[in-house]
Design a protein around this motif. Structure first.
Motif, mmCIF file in Angstrom:
data_model
loop_
_atom_site.group_PDB
_atom_site.id
_atom_site.type_symbol
_atom_site.label_atom_id
_atom_site.label_comp_id
_atom_site.label_asym_id
_atom_site.label_seq_id
_atom_site.Cartn_x
_atom_site.Cartn_y
_atom_site.Cartn_z
ATOM 1 N N UNK A 18 30.628 58.712 37.542
ATOM 2 C CA UNK A 18 30.266 57.875 38.650
ATOM 3 C C UNK A 18 29.867 56.485 37.927
ATOM 4 N N UNK A 19 30.230 55.424 38.507
ATOM 5 C CA UNK A 19 29.869 53.998 38.340
ATOM 6 C C UNK A 19 29.051 53.597 39.279
ATOM 7 N N UNK A 20 28.018 53.057 38.933
ATOM 8 C CA UNK A 20 26.873 52.271 39.653
ATOM 9 C C UNK A 20 27.038 50.992 39.441
ATOM 10 N N UNK A 34 18.250 43.084 33.003
ATOM 11 C CA UNK A 34 18.455 43.877 33.859
ATOM 12 C C UNK A 34 18.319 45.389 33.472
ATOM 13 N N UNK A 35 18.036 46.191 34.307
ATOM 14 C CA UNK A 35 17.596 47.421 34.022
ATOM 15 C C UNK A 35 18.068 48.414 35.298
ATOM 16 N N UNK A 36 18.195 49.679 34.890
ATOM 17 C CA UNK A 36 18.511 50.799 35.647
ATOM 18 C C UNK A 36 17.223 51.817 35.796
ATOM 19 N N UNK A 37 16.824 52.188 37.001
ATOM 20 C CA UNK A 37 15.659 53.386 36.989
ATOM 21 C C UNK A 37 16.060 54.395 37.832
ATOM 22 N N UNK A 64 19.909 60.175 28.356
ATOM 23 C CA UNK A 64 21.235 59.737 28.794
ATOM 24 C C UNK A 64 21.733 58.807 27.510
ATOM 25 N N UNK A 65 21.335 58.782 26.414
ATOM 26 C CA UNK A 65 22.056 58.346 25.714
ATOM 27 C C UNK A 65 23.503 59.106 24.851
ATOM 28 N N UNK A 66 24.510 58.087 24.915
ATOM 29 C CA UNK A 66 25.852 58.756 24.628
ATOM 30 C C UNK A 66 26.538 59.378 25.790
ATOM 31 N N UNK A 67 25.772 59.292 27.075
ATOM 32 C CA UNK A 67 26.721 59.619 28.394
ATOM 33 C C UNK A 67 26.418 58.319 29.332
ATOM 34 N N UNK A 68 25.531 57.514 29.232
ATOM 35 C CA UNK A 68 25.566 56.320 30.215
ATOM 36 C C UNK A 68 25.814 55.143 29.488
ATOM 37 N N UNK A 69 26.348 54.064 30.100
ATOM 38 C CA UNK A 69 26.664 52.700 29.418
ATOM 39 C C UNK A 69 26.176 51.856 30.581
ATOM 40 N N UNK A 80 26.283 46.856 35.784
ATOM 41 C CA UNK A 80 26.910 48.240 36.257
ATOM 42 C C UNK A 80 26.310 49.455 35.263
ATOM 43 N N UNK A 81 26.441 50.504 35.728
ATOM 44 C CA UNK A 81 25.851 51.810 34.857
ATOM 45 C C UNK A 81 27.049 52.767 34.997
ATOM 46 N N UNK A 82 27.816 53.173 34.127
ATOM 47 C CA UNK A 82 28.885 53.892 33.833
ATOM 48 C C UNK A 82 28.111 55.257 33.526
ATOM 49 N N UNK A 83 28.362 56.200 34.178
ATOM 50 C CA UNK A 83 27.708 57.445 33.726
ATOM 51 C C UNK A 83 28.815 58.592 33.744
ATOM 52 N N UNK A 84 28.637 59.307 32.649
ATOM 53 C CA UNK A 84 29.623 60.220 32.069
ATOM 54 C C UNK A 84 29.011 61.714 32.073
ATOM 55 N N UNK A 85 29.665 62.759 32.103
ATOM 56 C CA UNK A 85 29.292 64.036 31.857
ATOM 57 C C UNK A 85 27.861 64.239 32.540
ATOM 58 N N UNK A 86 27.993 64.120 33.830
ATOM 59 C CA UNK A 86 26.709 63.962 34.739
ATOM 60 C C UNK A 86 26.287 65.662 34.658
ATOM 61 N N UNK A 87 24.938 65.729 34.672
ATOM 62 C CA UNK A 87 24.293 66.806 34.861
ATOM 63 C C UNK A 87 23.413 67.198 36.133
ATOM 64 N N UNK A 88 23.219 68.166 36.742
ATOM 65 C CA UNK A 88 22.281 68.348 37.838
ATOM 66 C C UNK A 88 20.729 67.565 37.677
ATOM 67 N N UNK A 89 20.474 67.441 36.542
ATOM 68 C CA UNK A 89 19.153 66.826 36.175
ATOM 69 C C UNK A 89 19.322 65.371 36.381
ATOM 70 N N UNK A 90 20.554 64.683 36.456
ATOM 71 C CA UNK A 90 20.639 63.386 36.655
ATOM 72 C C UNK A 90 20.358 62.984 38.170
ATOM 73 N N UNK A 91 20.447 64.184 39.084
ATOM 74 C CA UNK A 91 20.457 63.799 40.489
ATOM 75 C C UNK A 91 19.104 62.979 40.746
ATOM 76 N N UNK A 92 19.275 61.850 41.433
ATOM 77 C CA UNK A 92 17.992 61.078 41.859
ATOM 78 C C UNK A 92 18.525 59.923 42.524
#
Length: 125
Positions: A18-20, A34-37, A64-69, A80-92
């Motif tokens: 996903x890309x936020x 700027x930050x993402x929480x 999230x290192x190596x998975x988010x940019x 933007x926040x690019x998110x790759x290889x998402x896991x259920x633990x990323x649900x938020x």
């Protein structure tokens, strides 16, 4: 003075992407780090990623290192926040945040003053 609006959340399967996006309005965008929480159900809000006003420096939480940019476009007032290889633990619920600074090279993990309304990211197993 600073208004932030997130978008791009949704429901994806584990391993998906996903890309936020966060659109900002107000004072000169480049003067803000700027930050993402994110905040998962029943948990405290936690830091995810940050980017300096210059976009030269970034900082990520270990999980999230190596998975988010994180990236930003100072001309368009967006981050933007690019998110790759998402896991259920990323649900938020994911929030973007702004911190005013006179230093273009700082990517802090705290001290943010302005927050968006949040966008839901759900990752199924």
């Amino acid at each position: 003075q600073v208004h932030l609006v997130e978008s791009g959340g949704g429901l994806v399967e584990a391993g998906g992407s996903l890309e936020l996006s966060c659109a900002a309005s107000g004072p000169t965008f480049s003067r803000y780090a700027m930050g993402w929480f994110r905040q998962a159900p029943g948990k405290e809000r936690e830091f995810v990623a940050a980017i300096s006003g210059s976009a030269f420096n970034t900082h990520y939480t270990d999980s999230v290192k190596g998975r988010f940019a994180i990236s930003r476009d100072n001309a368009k007032y967006t981050v933007t926040l690019q998110m790759y290889n998402l896991a259920p633990e990323d649900t938020a619920v994911y929030y973007c945040a702004a911190r005013e600074t006179t230093r273009w090279d700082m990517a802090p993990s705290g001290g943010y003053d302005y927050w968006g309304q949040g966008t839901q990211v759900s990752v199924s197993s």
